[in-house]
Design a protein around this motif. Structure first.
Motif, PDB file in Angstrom:
ATOM      1  N   MET A  17       4.138 -91.169 -70.140  1.00 22.58           N
ATOM      2  CA  MET A  17       2.944 -91.483 -70.933  1.00 22.58           C
ATOM      3  C   MET A  17       3.270 -92.459 -72.056  1.00 22.58           C
ATOM      4  O   MET A  17       2.480 -93.374 -72.339  1.00 22.58           O
ATOM      5  CB  MET A  17       2.320 -90.193 -71.487  1.00 22.58           C
ATOM      6  CG  MET A  17       1.662 -89.347 -70.423  1.00 22.58           C
ATOM      7  SD  MET A  17       1.147 -87.724 -71.005  1.00 22.58           S
ATOM      8  CE  MET A  17      -0.009 -88.138 -72.271  1.00 22.58           C
ATOM      9  N   ILE A  18       4.413 -92.286 -72.705  1.00 19.86           N
ATOM     10  CA  ILE A  18       4.823 -93.202 -73.772  1.00 19.86           C
ATOM     11  C   ILE A  18       5.061 -94.593 -73.200  1.00 19.86           C
ATOM     12  O   ILE A  18       4.651 -95.605 -73.784  1.00 19.86           O
ATOM     13  CB  ILE A  18       6.077 -92.669 -74.493  1.00 19.86           C
ATOM     14  CG1 ILE A  18       5.724 -91.420 -75.291  1.00 19.86           C
ATOM     15  CG2 ILE A  18       6.693 -93.734 -75.396  1.00 19.86           C
ATOM     16  CD1 ILE A  18       6.920 -90.687 -75.849  1.00 19.86           C
ATOM     17  N   PHE A  19       5.691 -94.668 -72.044  1.00 19.69           N
ATOM     18  CA  PHE A  19       5.939 -95.960 -71.397  1.00 19.69           C
ATOM     19  C   PHE A  19       4.630 -96.639 -71.023  1.00 19.69           C
ATOM     20  O   PHE A  19       4.433 -97.831 -71.282  1.00 19.69           O
ATOM     21  CB  PHE A  19       6.813 -95.745 -70.157  1.00 19.69           C
ATOM     22  CG  PHE A  19       7.065 -97.002 -69.381  1.00 19.69           C
ATOM     23  CD1 PHE A  19       7.916 -97.971 -69.879  1.00 19.69           C
ATOM     24  CD2 PHE A  19       6.441 -97.217 -68.168  1.00 19.69           C
ATOM     25  CE1 PHE A  19       8.149 -99.137 -69.173  1.00 19.69           C
ATOM     26  CE2 PHE A  19       6.662 -98.375 -67.455  1.00 19.69           C
ATOM     27  CZ  PHE A  19       7.524 -99.340 -67.960  1.00 19.69           C
ATOM     28  N   VAL A  20       3.703 -95.896 -70.449  1.00 17.99           N
ATOM     29  CA  VAL A  20       2.410 -96.459 -70.047  1.00 17.99           C
ATOM     30  C   VAL A  20       1.613 -96.885 -71.275  1.00 17.99           C
ATOM     31  O   VAL A  20       0.938 -97.919 -71.259  1.00 17.99           O
ATOM     32  CB  VAL A  20       1.623 -95.456 -69.176  1.00 17.99           C
ATOM     33  CG1 VAL A  20       0.191 -95.904 -68.955  1.00 17.99           C
ATOM     34  CG2 VAL A  20       2.326 -95.254 -67.842  1.00 17.99           C
ATOM     35  N   LEU A  23       2.760-100.238 -72.261  1.00 13.42           N
ATOM     36  CA  LEU A  23       2.308-101.240 -71.307  1.00 13.42           C
ATOM     37  C   LEU A  23       0.841-101.605 -71.515  1.00 13.42           C
ATOM     38  O   LEU A  23       0.442-102.736 -71.280  1.00 13.42           O
ATOM     39  CB  LEU A  23       2.495-100.746 -69.867  1.00 13.42           C
ATOM     40  CG  LEU A  23       3.896-100.784 -69.304  1.00 13.42           C
ATOM     41  CD1 LEU A  23       3.911-100.226 -67.888  1.00 13.42           C
ATOM     42  CD2 LEU A  23       4.453-102.186 -69.314  1.00 13.42           C
ATOM     43  N   VAL A  24       0.044-100.653 -71.958  1.00 13.43           N
ATOM     44  CA  VAL A  24      -1.376-100.894 -72.173  1.00 13.43           C
ATOM     45  C   VAL A  24      -1.634-101.464 -73.571  1.00 13.43           C
ATOM     46  O   VAL A  24      -2.423-102.391 -73.735  1.00 13.43           O
ATOM     47  CB  VAL A  24      -2.187 -99.598 -71.960  1.00 13.43           C
ATOM     48  CG1 VAL A  24      -3.626 -99.765 -72.378  1.00 13.43           C
ATOM     49  CG2 VAL A  24      -2.088 -99.157 -70.516  1.00 13.43           C
ATOM     50  N   MET A  25      -0.952-100.928 -74.586  1.00 19.58           N
ATOM     51  CA  MET A  25      -1.256-101.286 -75.968  1.00 19.58           C
ATOM     52  C   MET A  25      -0.761-102.673 -76.365  1.00 19.58           C
ATOM     53  O   MET A  25      -1.447-103.375 -77.107  1.00 19.58           O
ATOM     54  CB  MET A  25      -0.674-100.238 -76.926  1.00 19.58           C
ATOM     55  CG  MET A  25      -1.371 -98.903 -76.851  1.00 19.58           C
ATOM     56  SD  MET A  25      -3.137 -99.005 -77.168  1.00 19.58           S
ATOM     57  CE  MET A  25      -3.138 -99.483 -78.868  1.00 19.58           C
ATOM     58  N   ILE A  26       0.421-103.079 -75.914  1.00 22.19           N
ATOM     59  CA  ILE A  26       0.971-104.362 -76.334  1.00 22.19           C
ATOM     60  C   ILE A  26       0.054-105.522 -75.940  1.00 22.19           C
ATOM     61  O   ILE A  26      -0.266-106.369 -76.781  1.00 22.19           O
ATOM     62  CB  ILE A  26       2.408-104.559 -75.795  1.00 22.19           C
ATOM     63  CG1 ILE A  26       3.346-103.506 -76.359  1.00 22.19           C
ATOM     64  CG2 ILE A  26       2.913-105.960 -76.082  1.00 22.19           C
ATOM     65  CD1 ILE A  26       3.482-103.507 -77.858  1.00 22.19           C
ATOM     66  N   PRO A  27      -0.434-105.595 -74.687  1.00 27.98           N
ATOM     67  CA  PRO A  27      -1.367-106.691 -74.387  1.00 27.98           C
ATOM     68  C   PRO A  27      -2.666-106.619 -75.191  1.00 27.98           C
ATOM     69  O   PRO A  27      -3.219-107.657 -75.571  1.00 27.98           O
ATOM     70  CB  PRO A  27      -1.650-106.523 -72.889  1.00 27.98           C
ATOM     71  CG  PRO A  27      -0.489-105.782 -72.360  1.00 27.98           C
ATOM     72  CD  PRO A  27      -0.046-104.894 -73.469  1.00 27.98           C
TER      73      PRO A  27
END
Length: 136
Positions: A17-20, A23-27
């Motif tokens: 969940m932290i990895f995902v 991946l979602v928040m940075i963009p």
């Protein structure tokens, strides 16, 4: 045995969940702010992480090392309080030095952090110290 497997699965799920999340928040962060502000933010957060890591100058190691074996509350208090105050004072001095460097850099155009406020630096570092001290 079942608790070990269950705990391992929960830990794995949280790490995924932290990895995902990244991946979602940075963009999204890059898209909502411009790439320049995100670059300033990334450099500043990295720099503040290094400053926080250096702020105890190894003095907090004694507290973590000897605090569990201290017998009385006075011994524990002495170990904790001295390193706590030392880190607060060192964070104050390090953040003041960083603020002066960033101010002079902005003034003489050799270092810039964009529209980010340099006055949030001590607040951020103090919050990091308080969070770090709560885990001792």
């Amino acid at each position: 045995m079942m608790n070990l497997v269950r705990g391992s699965i929960q830990t794995f799920i949280v790490h995924v969940m932290i990895f995902v999340q990244s991946l979602v928040m940075i963009p999204l962060i890059v898209k909502t702010s411009c790439i320049e502000i995100y670059g300033y933010y990334t450099i500043l957060i990295s720099l503040l992480g290094v400053i926080y890591g250096l702020s105890s100058f190894g003095y907090g190691y004694n507290a973590m090392r000897y605090l569990p074996s201290a017998k009385t509350i006075e011994e524990k208090s002495k170990l904790f309080i001295t390193q706590f105050y030392f880190q607060i004072i060192s964070i104050f001095f390090l953040s003041t030095i960083l603020m002066i460097i960033l101010y002079l850099g902005e003034k003489y155009k050799f270092l810039s952090i964009g529209r980010l406020s340099i006055y949030l630096i001590p607040i951020y570092l103090l919050a990091q110290v308080l969070y770090g001290q709560s885990t001792i």
